[in-house]
Design an enzyme around this catalytic site. Structure first.
Site, PDB file in Angstrom:
ATOM      1  N   VAL A 185      -2.604  -7.725  -3.792  1.00 18.92           N
ATOM      2  CA  VAL A 185      -2.668  -6.465  -3.046  1.00 18.92           C
ATOM      3  C   VAL A 185      -2.856  -6.762  -1.559  1.00 18.92           C
ATOM      4  CG1 VAL A 185      -3.896  -4.294  -2.746  1.00 18.92           C
ATOM      5  CG2 VAL A 185      -3.672  -5.296  -5.036  1.00 18.92           C
ATOM      6  N   THR A 186      -1.901  -6.355  -0.749  1.00 17.39           N
ATOM      7  CA  THR A 186      -2.039  -6.499   0.709  1.00 17.39           C
ATOM      8  C   THR A 186      -1.414  -5.296   1.411  1.00 17.39           C
ATOM      9  OG1 THR A 186       0.101  -7.589   1.189  1.00 17.39           O
ATOM     10  CG2 THR A 186      -1.715  -9.015   0.486  1.00 17.39           C
ATOM     11  N   ARG A 219      -2.701   4.328   6.584  1.00 12.37           N
ATOM     12  CA  ARG A 219      -1.568   5.243   6.400  1.00 12.37           C
ATOM     13  C   ARG A 219      -1.378   5.616   4.930  1.00 12.37           C
ATOM     14  NH1 ARG A 219       3.136   2.939  10.511  1.00 12.37           N
ATOM     15  NH2 ARG A 219       1.739   2.015  12.062  1.00 12.37           N
ATOM     16  N   GLY A 220      -2.366   5.286   4.090  1.00  8.94           N
ATOM     17  CA  GLY A 220      -2.272   5.646   2.686  1.00  8.94           C
ATOM     18  C   GLY A 220      -1.412   4.727   1.851  1.00  8.94           C
ATOM     19  N   SER A 270      -3.359   3.501  -1.258  1.00 15.12           N
ATOM     20  CA  SER A 270      -3.621   4.649  -2.133  1.00 15.12           C
ATOM     21  C   SER A 270      -2.386   5.019  -2.942  1.00 15.12           C
ATOM     22  CB  SER A 270      -4.090   5.853  -1.315  1.00 15.12           C
ATOM     23  OG  SER A 270      -5.325   5.590  -0.684  1.00 15.12           O
ATOM     24  N   TYR A 307     -12.516  -0.786  -3.199  1.00 12.53           N
ATOM     25  CA  TYR A 307     -12.032  -0.369  -4.509  1.00 12.53           C
ATOM     26  C   TYR A 307     -12.913   0.652  -5.224  1.00 12.53           C
ATOM     27  CZ  TYR A 307      -8.519  -3.859  -3.775  1.00 12.53           C
ATOM     28  OH  TYR A 307      -7.466  -4.549  -3.241  1.00 12.53           O
ATOM     29  N   PHE A 345      -7.687 -13.920 -10.442  1.00  6.81           N
ATOM     30  CA  PHE A 345      -6.271 -13.683 -10.763  1.00  6.81           C
ATOM     31  C   PHE A 345      -5.635 -12.802  -9.700  1.00  6.81           C
ATOM     32  CE2 PHE A 345      -9.052 -10.817 -13.097  1.00  6.81           C
ATOM     33  CZ  PHE A 345      -8.584  -9.563 -12.767  1.00  6.81           C
TER      34      PHE A 345
END
Length: 412
Positions: free
Chosen positions: A83-84, A92-93, A96, A124, A412
């Site tokens: 996740v980046t 800017r969402g 999300s 998170y 992971f």
């Protein structure tokens, strides 16, 4: 042009990996081999990218995972990784929108929960995740341990032998499955995991060949595996080498004692460091002077987000007989509801109910309580859980807490 969030295809792989490396602050340009190796382990149908005028500025991927819960069951969960969001496109969402797409798909598949390892703590919780396991790192000063280093093999009659990568790939997966059957919090390891760990696949993170050691019981059964590297250091012609433990799996106390004793007895090693060990690891207690083992880090590792509360609560066993009514709040709706849990050592039944709630809590708080590492009484005191009926938090702890703390040894 508006930001586009979409599932990627083969033509997006190189820009996607470039964006991921940029987000993780590594050299942004991948070579062809890295892209090919990563692509071989990715399900593109579960891989998202955020694109601005054709440029990838956000990455998100998930994959199936099995998580061992108290009692030994292994419900299917949705593991989130890679996740980046590029620094140029924060606020800017982007995250999300990618998270919403992935969790909706996981819920539709029937996954009981989602999991991830959080690089940054504040992110998170707003998506319904809560820290569910704790990881510990240790530094052991061997010369202060009072340990007899005149090593002559395991006292139990077993044996310790070096192994090459092929031998580890032969015995490691089955050994790890035996560990998963008895230790909650542990997640499954794929064939690719073992190939990376033994140098059979080139690692995008780089790889230096370690030492592998297997423990065999007196009956000849492989009950333990130790993998470690060594950092060479000498001072005034005296060796002060450091052993860095990458992995230690043991499915019996004898195996655990034998592998640690072996490592602490290796000539020239004066310091041993570990990472991602259980918070209640036996290792310090195996030293004559446990103070020689210094806890250098203790932090959250596995985060859990409930998606199907009845399925999740029915998957595990409980320390005592009892019932509890939980009012779970969840702005995204996946876990929201009021549930009656009727639990015991043999399992549980969980269903929607109209009874008055005993506890009111968010999805993230339930995620933190689920594996037994967190205390409901503690969360009530912190204001994260509301006790609607006196004594309900203590009853929740009686049901949910476990004799050994959950442990996830893998990132992971």
């Amino acid at each position: 042009m508006a930001l586009e969030i979409r599932t990627i295809d083969d033509g997006d792989l190189t820009p996607w990996v470039t964006a991921m490396r940029t987000g993780f602050l590594t050299a942004p340009t991948p070579d062809k081999e890295e892209v090919e190796v990563r692509a071989a382990g990715m399900d593109l149908a579960r891989t998202q990218g955020a694109f601005d005028d054709g440029r990838c500025v956000g990455t998100f991927r998930s994959h199936p995972q099995r998580l061992t819960v108290p009692g030994g069951a292994q419900p299917a969960v949705n593991a989130i990784t890679n996740v980046t969001v590029s620094p140029t496109h924060r606020r800017r969402g982007v995250l999300s929108r990618m998270m919403a797409r992935d969790l909706a798909a996981a819920k539709e598949r029937g996954d009981a929960a989602a999991t991830l390892v959080a690089a940054e703590y504040p992110i998170y919780g707003r998506f319904g995740f809560g820290p569910a396991t704790t990881s510990a790192a240790w530094e052991v000063h061997i010369t202060r341990s009072a340990l007899d280093r005149r090593y002559a093999g395991p006292e139990c009659g077993g044996r310790v032998d070096f192994a090459d990568g092929a031998t580890v790939r032969e015995h490691g997966p089955g050994l790890h499955e035996r560990l998963r059957a008895q230790r909650h919090g542990v997640v499954d390891r794929t064939e690719r995991w073992w190939r990376f760990a033994t140098g059979d696949l080139p690692s995008p993170m780089g790889w230096k060949e370690p030492f592998h050691v297997l423990y065999r019981s007196p009956e000849g059964r492989v009950d333990g595996l130790l993998t470690y590297g060594v950092e060479d250091q000498w001072t005034a012609m005296q060796p002060e080498n450091k052993a860095v433990v990458r992995d230690l799996i043991a499915v019996s106390p004898a195996a655990e004692r034998a592998l640690w004793h072996y490592l602490f007895s290796v000539d020239w090693i004066t310091t041993v460091t570990t990472r991602d060990r259980a918070p209640d690891d036996l290792m310090p207690l195996l030293l004559p002077d446990p103070r020689a083992a210094r806890l250098t880090t203790q932090a959250d590792l596995l985060w859990l987000r409930p998606l199907d509360v009845p399925a999740l609560l029915e998957a595990r066993t409980y320390a005592a007989e009892g019932s509890l009514v939980l009012e779970v709040t969840d702005p995204d709706g996946y876990a929201a509801g009021r549930y009656l849990l009727e639990a015991g050592p043999e399992g549980a039944v969980c269903s929607a109910t109209s009874r008055d709630a005993d506890l009111t809590l968010g999805a993230g708080a339930l995620g933190s309580l689920y594996l037994g590492d967190e205390s409901a009484v503690r969360l009530v005191a912190a204001g994260s859980v509301t006790e609607e009926r006196p004594g309900a938090a203590a009853r929740a702890d009686l049901l949910l807490r476990t004799p050994r703390r959950p442990w996830c040894p893998d990132i992971f």
